[in-house]
Every structure is written in C-alpha cells, then in structure tokens.
Design a protein around this motif. Structure first.
Motif, short mmCIF file in Angstrom:
data_model
loop_
_atom_site.label_atom_id
_atom_site.label_comp_id
_atom_site.label_asym_id
_atom_site.label_seq_id
_atom_site.Cartn_x
_atom_site.Cartn_y
_atom_site.Cartn_z
N LEU A 7 -1.05 -3.59 -3.26
CA LEU A 7 0.35 -3.99 -3.27
C LEU A 7 0.53 -4.89 -4.48
O LEU A 7 0.00 -6.01 -4.52
CB LEU A 7 0.70 -4.74 -1.97
CG LEU A 7 0.26 -4.02 -0.68
CD1 LEU A 7 0.44 -4.93 0.52
CD2 LEU A 7 0.99 -2.72 -0.52
N SER A 41 7.37 1.35 -6.65
CA SER A 41 7.54 -0.11 -6.62
C SER A 41 6.22 -0.86 -6.55
O SER A 41 6.14 -1.93 -5.96
CB SER A 41 8.43 -0.50 -5.44
OG SER A 41 7.86 -0.02 -4.24
N ASN A 43 3.05 0.25 -5.32
CA ASN A 43 2.19 0.50 -4.18
C ASN A 43 1.26 1.65 -4.55
O ASN A 43 1.73 2.75 -4.81
CB ASN A 43 3.00 0.90 -2.94
CG ASN A 43 4.07 -0.11 -2.62
OD1 ASN A 43 3.78 -1.24 -2.29
ND2 ASN A 43 5.32 0.30 -2.73
N THR A 103 10.67 -6.59 7.57
CA THR A 103 9.84 -6.87 6.40
C THR A 103 8.45 -7.34 6.80
O THR A 103 8.24 -7.91 7.87
CB THR A 103 10.47 -7.95 5.50
OG1 THR A 103 10.53 -9.19 6.21
CG2 THR A 103 11.85 -7.55 5.02
N THR A 165 3.38 -10.98 -1.35
CA THR A 165 4.28 -9.90 -1.75
C THR A 165 4.89 -9.31 -0.48
O THR A 165 4.24 -9.22 0.54
CB THR A 165 3.58 -8.83 -2.61
OG1 THR A 165 4.58 -7.98 -3.20
CG2 THR A 165 2.60 -8.00 -1.82
N ARG A 167 7.03 -6.21 1.54
CA ARG A 167 7.36 -4.79 1.61
C ARG A 167 8.22 -4.57 2.85
O ARG A 167 8.11 -5.29 3.84
CB ARG A 167 6.09 -3.92 1.74
CG ARG A 167 5.12 -4.01 0.57
CD ARG A 167 5.77 -3.47 -0.71
NE ARG A 167 4.87 -3.41 -1.84
CZ ARG A 167 4.68 -4.36 -2.73
NH1 ARG A 167 5.32 -5.51 -2.62
NH2 ARG A 167 3.88 -4.19 -3.75
N THR A 171 8.13 1.00 4.07
CA THR A 171 7.14 1.16 3.00
C THR A 171 5.73 1.03 3.55
O THR A 171 4.84 1.81 3.20
CB THR A 171 7.39 0.15 1.87
OG1 THR A 171 8.69 0.40 1.32
CG2 THR A 171 6.34 0.25 0.78
#
Length: 181
Positions: A7, A41, A43, A103, A165, A167, A171
């Motif tokens: 990630l 993005s 990944n 998220t 981070t 996601r 995702t």
C-alpha cells in the motif's frame, strides 16, 4: 512463497513516474513474482520468499525513491493478515456508500499502536475499532452532505504522523481478491 500487498502512500497516477506500469517495473526489478496493480492508486500485490515485512517496506521504499523519485511511504501486509481482517467482518450490516463511507487506515509495521482508540474531532466520523493483526483503524465516515466531507485523513496524519495510509473497504476487498482466496 508468500503473497503480499504493498500500500503506497502519496501516489498520484496522473504523474508520469507514478503510473501502474512504472510501479510494477520497480517491483519486478526487485525480483518479486506475480506483480500486479489493483486500481490506479498505489496498490500492488506480489509474491516473495521474504518474510520480514519491515525489511520489505524499507527495500521497496528505497527502490521507489531511487528509481522514480517517490518519497511517500510503503506499507506491506501479508495475504493472511488481510484475509483475517475481511473474515472478521468489522463493519457488520454496513455497506460502503454515501453516508457510510467505510475506511481502513493501515499503520506502518513497527508504528506504535494506540493504547485506546482516539476520538475523532468530527461527529460524522466514527472509529469502529482497531484490528491488531492487520494493524489497522477501521472507521465509518458520513459523507452524505455534498461538499462537506469530514477531513478524517488529515486528522489521522496530525495524530499518527506519516506512517499510515488509508484505503476504502472496497479497495481492501479488491486487494484480497487479487491476492486470491
């Protein structure tokens, strides 16, 4: 052979050095196998015989910086960690969408886990929990008011620094699917 997800933080696919093909090229140059992108993005999934995730994070980040000038962070999770996270069903009965934006905020390997869950400053953000196995905050953000979305990620950066981070839950599901069940 271990299956991993990388990630990457701070990826803007519109920038020439941050395209999926260039990112995959760095991973292939590191001799990882079955390298593939998930969305556009930052990944990537890959296979490796290496088992030291913090060392993998450092090695990948060094290569990204040297070869592409990317200074953002790299967070690695093994397939089993992500699979267990999905199987735990941390958002029971919720569907990702307007009003329930699900998220997952991953902490870098070695980052200090919270002693207790923080209270976000905006009541439209609810932290559901912290999964110690995957080292991830899980939150629901109410973004039902157009143009007035809570700035949860900025708050997390101020609270936990740049070794994180975020996601969407969708995702995370796509990453696990790409890694294989």
């Amino acid at each position: 052979m271990y299956r991993y997800a990388a990630l990457l933080r701070g990826i803007a696919p519109s920038l020439p050095n941050m395209t999926n093909d260039k990112l995959r090229g760095v991973f292939e140059g590191l001799r990882f196998e079955h390298v593939a992108s998930v969305l556009a993005s930052g990944n990537l999934v890959f296979h490796s015989t290496e088992t030291d995730a913090p060392m993998l994070e450092r090695r990948i980040q060094r290569a990204l910086h040297t070869e592409l000038g990317i200074a953002g962070g790299t967070i690695i999770r093994e397939h089993a960690e992500l699979r267990a996270l999905l199987d735990s069903d941390p958002f029971p009965g919720l569907t990702h969408g307007r009003g329930t934006y699900l998220t997952a905020t991953f902490l870098k390997d070695g980052a200090t886990a919270p002693g207790r869950l923080p209270e976000p400053p905006d009541p439209r953000t609810r932290i559901v929990g912290y999964d110690t196995g995957a080292r991830v905050f899980l939150a629901v953000i109410d973004n039902s008011v157009p143009g007035n979305t809570p700035d949860f990620m900025s708050w997390l950066d101020k609270t936990y620094g740049k070794d994180i981070t975020t996601r969407t839950w969708l995702t995370v599901q796509r990453i696990v699917k790409k890694l294989g069940s």
